[in-house]
Design a protein around this motif. Structure first.
Motif, PDB file in Angstrom:
ATOM      1  N   VAL B  39       4.043  37.438  51.040  1.00 58.17           N
ATOM      2  CA  VAL B  39       3.138  37.100  49.950  1.00 58.17           C
ATOM      3  C   VAL B  39       3.832  36.232  48.901  1.00 58.17           C
ATOM      4  O   VAL B  39       3.299  35.224  48.460  1.00 58.17           O
ATOM      5  CB  VAL B  39       2.581  38.378  49.309  1.00 58.17           C
ATOM      6  N   THR B  40       5.039  36.631  48.509  1.00 57.88           N
ATOM      7  CA  THR B  40       5.769  35.823  47.539  1.00 57.88           C
ATOM      8  C   THR B  40       6.816  34.991  48.265  1.00 57.88           C
ATOM      9  O   THR B  40       7.048  35.170  49.448  1.00 57.88           O
ATOM     10  CB  THR B  40       6.473  36.715  46.504  1.00 57.88           C
ATOM     11  N   ASN B  48       2.518  40.058  59.507  1.00 63.75           N
ATOM     12  CA  ASN B  48       1.258  40.633  59.022  1.00 63.75           C
ATOM     13  C   ASN B  48       0.056  39.783  59.377  1.00 63.75           C
ATOM     14  O   ASN B  48      -0.968  40.297  59.816  1.00 63.75           O
ATOM     15  CB  ASN B  48       1.315  40.805  57.499  1.00 63.75           C
ATOM     16  N   ASN B 228      -8.112  33.264  53.646  1.00 61.05           N
ATOM     17  CA  ASN B 228      -6.817  33.851  53.947  1.00 61.05           C
ATOM     18  C   ASN B 228      -6.047  32.873  54.816  1.00 61.05           C
ATOM     19  O   ASN B 228      -6.102  32.926  56.044  1.00 61.05           O
ATOM     20  CB  ASN B 228      -7.024  35.185  54.675  1.00 61.05           C
ATOM     21  N   THR B 230      -2.926  32.237  55.702  1.00 58.95           N
ATOM     22  CA  THR B 230      -1.907  32.553  56.710  1.00 58.95           C
ATOM     23  C   THR B 230      -2.553  33.053  58.003  1.00 58.95           C
ATOM     24  O   THR B 230      -2.146  32.674  59.093  1.00 58.95           O
ATOM     25  CB  THR B 230      -0.909  33.603  56.192  1.00 58.95           C
TER      26      THR B 230
END
Lengths: 149, 277
Positions: B39-40, B48, B228, B230
């Motif tokens: 995420v970061t 994921n 989303n 990714t």
């Protein structure tokens, strides 16, 4: 390395060009390679036995022989890029900067501005343009097959 | 050819190969890199996004819809083209140019133009017959015609259809037996090719589904890309890999027994079949 030094160009018209090359290069290879296969090594040997060098060979023999195939392929690529929609639709979310996006937006407007008539008219223009290109392509193809194949 | 020139040619070849290889592979590598990001920016690599694919019901539904469409389209294509092409070859050879022209026409007509013409028909069909996504198989059947035609044509040209058919007929076979048990087994590789190309076309189709408001695999990827990114990229990489596998299978089995030169004047962008344009 910053590729966006002059602003984010990827989502504009010029941003489409590098992305389109991803489906244009394979098509050109498929269309143009058969012409390259038709070049005979004897022609090169004939050039050399007549005293010509590499420059003469490409300028006066291979170049002119391959030119119709090259321009035919270019025409095909033009038609292909002209009629592409998916790439532009995935990349550009707002506005109708190319004809296929404009057709799509006039066909299925989400805010009640749909005008299927305009979409059909634009589609007809596209068909006419592509038909002209295909006729020219056939002419060039006939010229190509005079020497190659 | 002198040694010097051969060396130069070799260097030129390697250079072109490297540059084009990088041009085509770097974006795919970048997609894979992006799909495994956390995420970061400091977050460790994670799968994921790939694991989320199975937990996104819309996406799974779209994947199954696309696979079902691929199967339906391939079946429809075989039912329509194989008997027609055999029959034209045996009995109506003067029609072969017409059939060829009709089958190659969808290559030149932009998909977006097809949609503009088909939209009213699908509107009517949605209201009166069915609004299932599987109705898209009808359009996809038209879209795969050029690729399937070229594949089947190569297969038919490589065997002596006439002799086979006459031999079978003189032994008392009816036309169904001739087609199904004599000619079709002799062109099984061509049929496999036609099916693989059809599957590649259908799985890569975006324009028509998007504009007729159906959610197939590519439309789901595009929609998900806005929600989303990714996961959307992960699915895109997965579908690219699937198309590659199909093409590798094709290149292994896809060689006709005797090489048939494609007729001049017909572009055959077989490999460009996969993926939306």
């Amino acid at each position: 390395m910053t590729i966006y030094a002059n602003g984010v160009w990827l989502y504009q018209l010029r941003g489409l060009a590098p992305v389109y090359t991803y489906f244009q290069i394979p098509l050109m290879v498929l269309v143009f390679l058969p012409a390259l296969d038709g070049i005979r090594p004897q022609w090169r040997e004939a050039t050399e036995s007549l005293g010509g060098g590499t420059w003469h060979y490409w300028r006066y023999i291979a170049g002119p022989l391959l030119a119709p195939a090259f321009f035919g392929g270019t025409l095909l690529l033009f038609a292909n890029a002209f009629s592409a929609y998916a790439t532009a639709a995935a990349l550009i979310n707002q506005g109708s900067i190319i004809a296929s996006l404009l057709i799509a937006n006039t066909l299925t407007s989400e805010v009640g501005l749909a005008s299927p008539g305009i979409a059909s008219a634009l589609a007809l223009v596209m068909v006419v343009l592509v038909a002209i290109v295909m006729v020219l392509y056939t002419v060039l193809q006939r010229r190509t097959s005079r020497w190659l194949q | 050819m002198s040694r010097n020139r051969r060396l130069k040619l070799q260097i030129f070849r390697v250079a072109v190969f490297l540059v084009l290889g990088a041009f085509f592979l770097v974006p795919i590598g970048a997609m894979f890199e992006f799909s495994t990001r956390g995420v970061t920016e400091e977050a460790p690599r994670t799968l994921n996004a790939w694991l989320t694919i199975a937990q996104t019901p819309d996406l799974v539904a779209a994947i199954f819809a696309s696979l079902a469409l691929a199967v339906l389209t391939s079946l429809g294509m075989l039912l329509l083209l194989v008997p027609t092409m055999i029959w034209v070859r045996l009995r109506l050879p003067h029609l072969s140019r017409v059939i060829e022209f009709l089958c190659l026409l969808p290559l030149t007509i932009p998909a977006i133009v097809l949609v503009a013409g088909l939209a009213p028909i699908y509107l009517w069909m949605n209201l009166n017959i069915s609004d299932s996504i599987l109705t898209l198989a009808f359009v996809y059947l038209i879209l795969v015609l050029p690729y399937a035609y070229r594949a089947l044509y190569t297969g038919l040209a490589a065997i002596d259809v006439k002799t086979l058919a006459e031999a079978a007929r003189s032994l008392g076979a009816n036309w169904g037996t001739v087609m199904l048990r004599v000619i079709v087994p002799n062109m099984s590789v061509a049929i496999l090719n036609a099916c693989l190309l059809s599957v590649a076309v259908v799985l890569g189709e975006f324009t028509i589904a998007n504009l007729l408001n159906y959610v197939n695999l590519q439309v789901a990827i595009a929609l998900l890309g806005r929600a989303n990114a990714t996961v959307s990229i992960a699915v895109a990489v997965a579908s690219l890999m699937f198309a590659f596998i199909l093409l590798v299978i094709l290149s292994f089995f896809g060689r006709p027994r005797t090489r048939v030169e494609p007729e001049p004047g017909i572009p055959f962008p077989g490999l460009t079949a996969g993926g939306p344009r």
